[in-house]
Design a protein around this motif. Structure first.
Motif, PDB file in Angstrom:
ATOM      1  N   ALA A 170      -2.110  -3.428 -13.261  1.00  0.00           N
ATOM      2  CA  ALA A 170      -2.182  -1.966 -13.174  1.00  0.00           C
ATOM      3  C   ALA A 170      -2.156  -1.605 -11.695  1.00  0.00           C
ATOM      4  O   ALA A 170      -2.959  -2.099 -10.913  1.00  0.00           O
ATOM      5  N   THR A 171      -1.222  -0.767 -11.328  1.00  0.00           N
ATOM      6  CA  THR A 171      -1.031  -0.398  -9.932  1.00  0.00           C
ATOM      7  C   THR A 171      -1.199   1.106  -9.778  1.00  0.00           C
ATOM      8  O   THR A 171      -0.696   1.877 -10.590  1.00  0.00           O
ATOM      9  N   THR A 172      -1.917   1.488  -8.740  1.00  0.00           N
ATOM     10  CA  THR A 172      -2.012   2.900  -8.379  1.00  0.00           C
ATOM     11  C   THR A 172      -1.525   3.031  -6.953  1.00  0.00           C
ATOM     12  O   THR A 172      -2.078   2.414  -6.041  1.00  0.00           O
ATOM     13  N   SER A 188      -0.896   5.844  -4.098  1.00  0.00           N
ATOM     14  CA  SER A 188      -1.181   7.241  -3.797  1.00  0.00           C
ATOM     15  C   SER A 188      -1.050   7.500  -2.305  1.00  0.00           C
ATOM     16  O   SER A 188      -1.189   6.594  -1.481  1.00  0.00           O
ATOM     17  N   THR A 230       0.463  10.616  -6.714  1.00  0.00           N
ATOM     18  CA  THR A 230      -0.023   9.372  -7.298  1.00  0.00           C
ATOM     19  C   THR A 230       0.982   8.861  -8.314  1.00  0.00           C
ATOM     20  O   THR A 230       1.500   9.636  -9.128  1.00  0.00           O
ATOM     21  N   TYR A 231       1.239   7.551  -8.259  1.00  0.00           N
ATOM     22  CA  TYR A 231       2.147   6.879  -9.192  1.00  0.00           C
ATOM     23  C   TYR A 231       1.414   5.683  -9.784  1.00  0.00           C
ATOM     24  O   TYR A 231       0.577   5.069  -9.119  1.00  0.00           O
ATOM     25  N   HIS A 232       1.767   5.339 -11.026  1.00  0.00           N
ATOM     26  CA  HIS A 232       1.081   4.252 -11.727  1.00  0.00           C
ATOM     27  C   HIS A 232       2.091   3.250 -12.300  1.00  0.00           C
ATOM     28  O   HIS A 232       2.202   3.119 -13.532  1.00  0.00           O
ATOM     29  N   THR A 275       3.512  -0.518 -13.304  1.00  0.00           N
ATOM     30  CA  THR A 275       2.881  -1.730 -13.822  1.00  0.00           C
ATOM     31  C   THR A 275       3.611  -2.937 -13.257  1.00  0.00           C
ATOM     32  O   THR A 275       4.841  -2.969 -13.258  1.00  0.00           O
TER      33      THR A 275
END
Length: 168
Positions: free
Chosen positions: A60-62, A64, A76-78, A80
């Motif tokens: 899981a990647t955040t 920002s 912010t982007y999420h 994977t």
């Protein structure tokens, strides 16, 4: 002339990744100190990545940052991350939009897991990241030299403004 430039890019050897990455040590917060940025990294201030292992083994990647200033709106982007099997955990595929996955190569990682360089074989994007928001000049210069040795045009590298705490 453009074709000549494209053929030169195709002749570069593949990026060598680090031999082994301890994912537990790699997880956590990373400040993006400099990059050859993607389209979404338009005028970022305090860009920051956070990695956390999911139960299924994905990451899981955040990602920002603040847009255009330290007081700008937070973006912010999420995506994977998916670790490529038998890569020593040093090669991932990052998925921002299903079903597309982008190459994500851990090309350098300091022994103390304080600095990393994420690269791509196309030499189109690269990220220099640190656990701290600022690097001393010698460390930064050494890391940029590593990026250049990988075949990147470091004139395209942009240093991003950082504050001492990341955007949440």
């Amino acid at each position: 002339m453009m074709l000549l430039g494209l053929s030169a890019c195709q002749n570069l050897p593949p990026i060598k990744t680090v031999h082994q990455v301890d994912l537990d040590r790699f997880m956590g917060d990373w400040y993006v100190i400099a990059a050859i940025p993607t389209l979404i990294e338009k005028d970022p201030y305090s860009p920051h990545e956070r990695y956390e292992k999911n139960a299924d083994g994905s990451i899981a990647t955040t990602f920002s940052f603040r847009q255009s200033s330290f007081d700008g709106p937070v973006k912010t982007y999420h995506p994977t991350g998916y670790v490529v099997p038998d890569s020593g955990n040093a090669e991932w595929r990052m998925q921002f939009l299903w079903p597309f996955k982008s190459e994500y190569l851990i090309a350098y990682l300091s022994d103390d897991y304080q600095h990393t360089i994420i690269a791509r074989n196309k030499r189109d994007y690269v990220w220099l990241m640190s656990r701290m928001p600022h690097l001393d000049k010698e460390t930064y210069t050494n890391l940029v030299s590593r990026i250049e040795a990988m075949g990147y045009d470091v004139r395209k590298l942009r240093v991003f403004p950082q504050q001492d705490s990341h955007t949440k």
